[in-house]
Scaffold this motif. Structure first.
Motif, PDB file in Angstrom:
ATOM      1  N   TYR A   1      45.151  35.448  33.171  1.00 52.01           N
ATOM      2  CA  TYR A   1      46.167  34.714  34.590  1.00 52.01           C
ATOM      3  C   TYR A   1      45.440  34.463  35.804  1.00 52.01           C
ATOM      4  CZ  TYR A   1      46.514  38.608  37.855  1.00 52.01           C
ATOM      5  OH  TYR A   1      46.542  39.757  38.774  1.00 52.01           O
ATOM      6  N   ILE A   2      45.730  33.555  36.523  1.00 50.00           N
ATOM      7  CA  ILE A   2      45.304  33.081  37.725  1.00 50.00           C
ATOM      8  C   ILE A   2      46.368  33.146  38.727  1.00 50.00           C
ATOM      9  CG2 ILE A   2      44.757  31.167  39.022  1.00 50.00           C
ATOM     10  CD1 ILE A   2      42.240  31.831  37.241  1.00 50.00           C
ATOM     11  N   ARG A   3      46.091  33.741  39.858  1.00 46.72           N
ATOM     12  CA  ARG A   3      46.876  33.504  41.222  1.00 46.72           C
ATOM     13  C   ARG A   3      45.863  33.625  42.373  1.00 46.72           C
ATOM     14  NH1 ARG A   3      49.885  32.550  44.962  1.00 46.72           N
ATOM     15  NH2 ARG A   3      51.112  33.979  46.198  1.00 46.72           N
TER      16      ARG A   3
ATOM     17  N   ASN B   1      46.253  32.465  46.218  1.00 47.73           N
ATOM     18  CA  ASN B   1      47.014  32.212  47.650  1.00 47.73           C
ATOM     19  C   ASN B   1      46.615  31.039  48.157  1.00 47.73           C
ATOM     20  OD1 ASN B   1      46.978  35.132  46.766  1.00 47.73           O
ATOM     21  ND2 ASN B   1      48.888  35.099  48.353  1.00 47.73           N
TER      22      ASN B   1
ATOM     23  N   LEU C   1      44.316  44.295  35.812  1.00 44.51           N
ATOM     24  CA  LEU C   1      44.400  43.455  36.964  1.00 44.51           C
ATOM     25  C   LEU C   1      45.724  43.023  36.860  1.00 44.51           C
ATOM     26  CD1 LEU C   1      43.099  42.040  39.410  1.00 44.51           C
ATOM     27  CD2 LEU C   1      42.348  39.979  37.928  1.00 44.51           C
TER      28      LEU C   1
ATOM     29  N   SER D   1      51.138  41.739  41.929  1.00 44.84           N
ATOM     30  CA  SER D   1      52.139  42.451  42.439  1.00 44.84           C
ATOM     31  C   SER D   1      53.423  42.031  41.937  1.00 44.84           C
ATOM     32  CB  SER D   1      52.118  42.544  44.050  1.00 44.84           C
ATOM     33  OG  SER D   1      50.739  42.475  44.540  1.00 44.84           O
TER      34      SER D   1
ATOM     35  N   GLU E   1      37.437  31.664  51.405  1.00 44.91           N
ATOM     36  CA  GLU E   1      38.041  30.543  51.446  1.00 44.91           C
ATOM     37  C   GLU E   1      37.714  29.935  52.802  1.00 44.91           C
ATOM     38  OE1 GLU E   1      40.215  33.082  50.432  1.00 44.91           O
ATOM     39  OE2 GLU E   1      41.173  32.476  48.548  1.00 44.91           O
TER      40      GLU E   1
ATOM     41  N   VAL F   1      43.034  35.276  53.499  1.00 45.92           N
ATOM     42  CA  VAL F   1      43.387  36.286  52.487  1.00 45.92           C
ATOM     43  C   VAL F   1      42.491  37.452  53.097  1.00 45.92           C
ATOM     44  CG1 VAL F   1      43.287  37.022  49.993  1.00 45.92           C
ATOM     45  CG2 VAL F   1      44.066  34.544  50.581  1.00 45.92           C
TER      46      VAL F   1
ATOM     47  N   ALA G   1      37.050  30.940  39.330  1.00 50.55           N
ATOM     48  CA  ALA G   1      38.355  31.047  39.617  1.00 50.55           C
ATOM     49  C   ALA G   1      38.873  32.675  39.614  1.00 50.55           C
ATOM     50  CB  ALA G   1      39.009  30.439  38.016  1.00 50.55           C
ATOM     51  N   HIS G   2      38.015  33.440  39.096  1.00 52.15           N
ATOM     52  CA  HIS G   2      38.346  34.859  39.254  1.00 52.15           C
ATOM     53  C   HIS G   2      37.494  35.631  40.334  1.00 52.15           C
ATOM     54  CE1 HIS G   2      41.255  34.621  36.001  1.00 52.15           C
ATOM     55  NE2 HIS G   2      40.261  34.207  35.068  1.00 52.15           N
TER      56      HIS G   2
ATOM     57  N   ARG H   1      33.496  39.863  43.801  1.00 48.68           N
ATOM     58  CA  ARG H   1      34.839  40.086  44.288  1.00 48.68           C
ATOM     59  C   ARG H   1      35.137  41.725  44.616  1.00 48.68           C
ATOM     60  NH1 ARG H   1      39.935  38.205  40.361  1.00 48.68           N
ATOM     61  NH2 ARG H   1      41.473  39.263  41.937  1.00 48.68           N
TER      62      ARG H   1
ATOM     63  N   GLY I   1      46.977  43.279  42.124  1.00 57.51           N
ATOM     64  CA  GLY I   1      46.081  42.166  42.092  1.00 57.51           C
ATOM     65  C   GLY I   1      45.623  41.693  43.537  1.00 57.51           C
TER      66      GLY I   1
ATOM     67  N   ASN J   1      42.491  42.860  45.401  1.00 59.88           N
ATOM     68  CA  ASN J   1      41.155  42.682  44.765  1.00 59.88           C
ATOM     69  C   ASN J   1      40.695  41.155  45.213  1.00 59.88           C
ATOM     70  OD1 ASN J   1      40.976  44.774  42.424  1.00 59.88           O
ATOM     71  ND2 ASN J   1      43.086  44.286  42.714  1.00 59.88           N
ATOM     72  N   ILE J   2      39.925  41.463  46.495  1.00 58.83           N
ATOM     73  CA  ILE J   2      39.848  40.183  47.138  1.00 58.83           C
ATOM     74  C   ILE J   2      38.497  39.257  46.305  1.00 58.83           C
ATOM     75  CG2 ILE J   2      38.711  39.379  49.701  1.00 58.83           C
ATOM     76  CD1 ILE J   2      41.701  40.431  49.533  1.00 58.83           C
ATOM     77  N   LYS J   3      38.772  38.148  46.129  1.00 56.83           N
ATOM     78  CA  LYS J   3      37.847  37.128  45.349  1.00 56.83           C
ATOM     79  C   LYS J   3      36.884  36.575  46.491  1.00 56.83           C
ATOM     80  CE  LYS J   3      41.494  35.325  42.584  1.00 56.83           C
ATOM     81  NZ  LYS J   3      41.891  34.110  41.729  1.00 56.83           N
TER      82      LYS J   3
ATOM     83  N   TYR K   1      53.745  40.601  50.978  1.00 55.47           N
ATOM     84  CA  TYR K   1      53.558  41.850  50.031  1.00 55.47           C
ATOM     85  C   TYR K   1      54.189  43.132  50.586  1.00 55.47           C
ATOM     86  CZ  TYR K   1      50.698  38.459  47.665  1.00 55.47           C
ATOM     87  OH  TYR K   1      50.227  37.143  46.841  1.00 55.47           O
TER      88      TYR K   1
HETATM   89  N1  MSS Z   1      41.573  36.838  46.994  1.00 57.58           N
HETATM   90  C1  MSS Z   1      41.339  35.764  47.509  1.00 57.58           C
HETATM   91  N2  MSS Z   1      40.102  35.618  48.350  1.00 57.58           N
HETATM   92  N3  MSS Z   1      42.335  34.582  47.508  1.00 57.58           N
HETATM   93  C2  MSS Z   1      43.456  34.745  46.857  1.00 57.58           C
HETATM   94  O1  MSS Z   1      44.255  33.763  46.927  1.00 57.58           O
HETATM   95  N4  MSS Z   1      44.868  36.036  45.379  1.00 57.58           N
HETATM   96  C3  MSS Z   1      45.220  37.626  44.976  1.00 57.58           C
HETATM   97  C4  MSS Z   1      43.917  38.272  44.484  1.00 57.58           C
HETATM   98  N5  MSS Z   1      42.873  38.065  45.229  1.00 57.58           N
HETATM   99  C5  MSS Z   1      43.684  36.112  46.264  1.00 57.58           C
HETATM  100  C6  MSS Z   1      42.861  37.026  45.956  1.00 57.58           C
HETATM  101  C7  MSS Z   1      46.356  37.874  44.024  1.00 57.58           C
HETATM  102  S1  MSS Z   1      47.819  37.885  44.895  1.00 57.58           S
HETATM  103  C8  MSS Z   1      46.093  38.283  42.620  1.00 57.58           C
HETATM  104  S2  MSS Z   1      47.317  38.462  41.841  1.00 57.58           S
HETATM  105  C9  MSS Z   1      44.625  38.386  42.435  1.00 57.58           C
HETATM  106  O2  MSS Z   1      43.739  38.029  43.310  1.00 57.58           O
HETATM  107  C10 MSS Z   1      44.533  37.347  40.905  1.00 57.58           C
HETATM  108  O3  MSS Z   1      43.289  37.436  40.417  1.00 57.58           O
HETATM  109  P1  MSS Z   1      42.818  36.299  39.236  1.00 57.58           P
HETATM  110  O4  MSS Z   1      41.669  36.661  38.833  1.00 57.58           O
HETATM  111  O5  MSS Z   1      43.912  36.738  37.975  1.00 57.58           O
HETATM  112  O6  MSS Z   1      43.505  34.938  39.694  1.00 57.58           O
HETATM  113 MO1  MSS Z   1      49.151  38.854  43.256  1.00 57.58          MO
HETATM  114  O7  MSS Z   1      49.282  40.556  43.630  1.00 57.58           O
END
Ligand code: MSS
Length: 366
Positions: free
Chosen positions: A46-48, A50, A95, A98, A152, A165, A191-192, A197, A205, A208-210, A231
């Motif tokens: 999956y991808i999330r 913000n 991973l 929330s 970002e 973030v 993307a991840h 990270r 999730g 876990n700062i990308k 959150y």
């Molecule tokens: N990191 C950054 N830098 N930005 C954003 O937007 N988001 C969150 C984490 N880290 C972000 C970050 C979220 S919110 C989640 S889950 C995760 O990431 C996802 O991962 P992938 O690799 O699966 O897309 Mo809810 O608790």
């Protein structure tokens, strides 16, 4: 049903048949697509996001990526090239967003209505955060939190704190945290969170700062809105505020992936009921499966390799199912004796849904 949304460009390498595209920044693994291997392949994960993912140029020269380490005796910027010389560890970890399971809240909280697929079990390789802290002279006294900042580019004209973030976790989480550059054995995709990270095993999730650009040992939690008001476990109908608990450690949860809900072609007779179970901070001791909606339970067998307490375990219960409709459920117990609850904990954001009843699967057997 509507035509599925196409995969956005930054994840056009994902398997379209395995995922549900909710939006360009929220993509879920289909329940029926979780295979029987422990590790979730990147193509299905999956991808999330913000915020929109940064430009792909940040992964052009990965080793040149810099992260500022603050709140240590000798604060400085370290390149990924330097981090790779300092230490290496590999951890398998669930991973999970929330909000995974939000789609089962009857109150329809705002946010993506994830079912089970905002989760995966992923292998991360990087340098332990504690090793980095030690190498820079150790953490300064009084630093109760570990604060990570995403890389970002922020839109102009907005208060950065309202959008950045940046999340804080208790400094104790440092024990098993990594600054990771590989996911499932290859450099982390943009993307991840590539090139680098923050991985906080056992935490939801969002922690876990990308594309991490700053890792700071701080006296207080960050004032970023995603921490102070986002959150939070707020009472139903309420708003998030800093006095409420934040989403941090995950707790025991399981669900059945096969047979999937509405699976076609399930034949009467022997069926292998399979799924995944994890304890968040603890390993899994036991999984029970019910074939009658939770009235009676049988012990399932754990299958496949045990990749440690932060990974999920797979389970199977061979069952003889007669023709008709059946409600299959699973209930996990972690090594500390915590049992997956029947009911979700109601909250405004639809977070931390571990209810076995919500995750039960209705199947029609022919
Ligand atoms: N990191 C950054 N830098 N930005 C954003 O937007 N988001 C969150 C984490 N880290 C972000 C970050 C979220 S919110 C989640 S889950 C995760 O990431 C996802 O991962 P992938 O690799 O699966 O897309 Mo809810 O608790």
């Amino acid at each position: 049903s509507a035509t599925p949304k196409p995969l956005p460009a930054y994840v056009n390498w994902k398997d379209p048949a395995s995922v549900i595209v909710h939006s360009s920044t929220t993509i879920e693994t289909k329940r029926a697509a979780f295979g029987s291997g422990v590790i979730t392949p990147a193509e299905q994960l999956y991808i999330r996001n913000n915020l929109p993912a940064p430009d792909a140029s940040i992964v052009a020269d990965r080793d040149a990526w810099e992260v500022a380490i603050e709140g240590v005796k000798a604060p400085r910027k370290l390149t990924l090239r330097e981090l790779k010389t300092m230490g290496v560890e590999t951890t398998a970890m669930v991973l999970q967003c929330s909000g995974n399971g939000r789609g089962y809240f009857p109150s329809k909280p705002s946010g993506t209505p994830w079912q089970v697929g905002a989760a995966g079990c992923v292998m991360w390789t990087g340098v332990p955060v504690r090793v980095v802290a030690e190498a820079l002279g150790g953490v300064v006294p009084g630093a109760g939190y570990l604060t990570g900042t995403g890389g970002e580019k922020l839109p102009e004209g907005l208060d950065p704190l309202s959008i950045i973030v940046e999340r804080s976790v208790p400094a104790a989480a440092m024990a098993d945290a990594l600054l990771a550059w590989e996911m499932n054995g290859v450099p982390i995709s943009l993307a991840h969170g590539g090139p680098l990270r923050l991985i906080v095993p056992g935490y939801t999730g969002v922690n876990n700062i990308k594309y991490i650009k700053r890792l700071a040992f701080t006296a207080k939690e960050t004032d970023a809105k995603i921490m102070s008001h986002g959150y939070r476990i707020s009472p139903p109908g309420g708003k998030g505020d800093p006095s409420q608990p934040s989403v941090q450690e995950m707790t025991v949860k399981s669900w059945i992936n096969s047979p999937a809900p509405d699976a076609a072609g399930v034949r009467a007779g022997l069926v292998q009921v399979q799924g995944v179970a994890f304890g968040g901070m603890n390993g899994i001791k036991r999984v029970e499966v019910s074939l009658d909606g939770g009235k009676t339970w049988s012990d399932a067998r754990l299958t496949g390799p045990d990749l440690g307490r932060y990974a999920w375990r797979q389970f199977v219960l061979p069952a003889r199912l007669p023709a008709g409709s059946h409600t299959l459920a699973s209930r996990a117990t972690d090594t500390a004796g915590n049992v997956q609850p029947e009911q979700r904990m109601e909250n405004a954001g639809g977070y931390n849904n571990t209810s076995w009843a919500d995750h039960a699967v209705k199947v029609t057997v022919a």
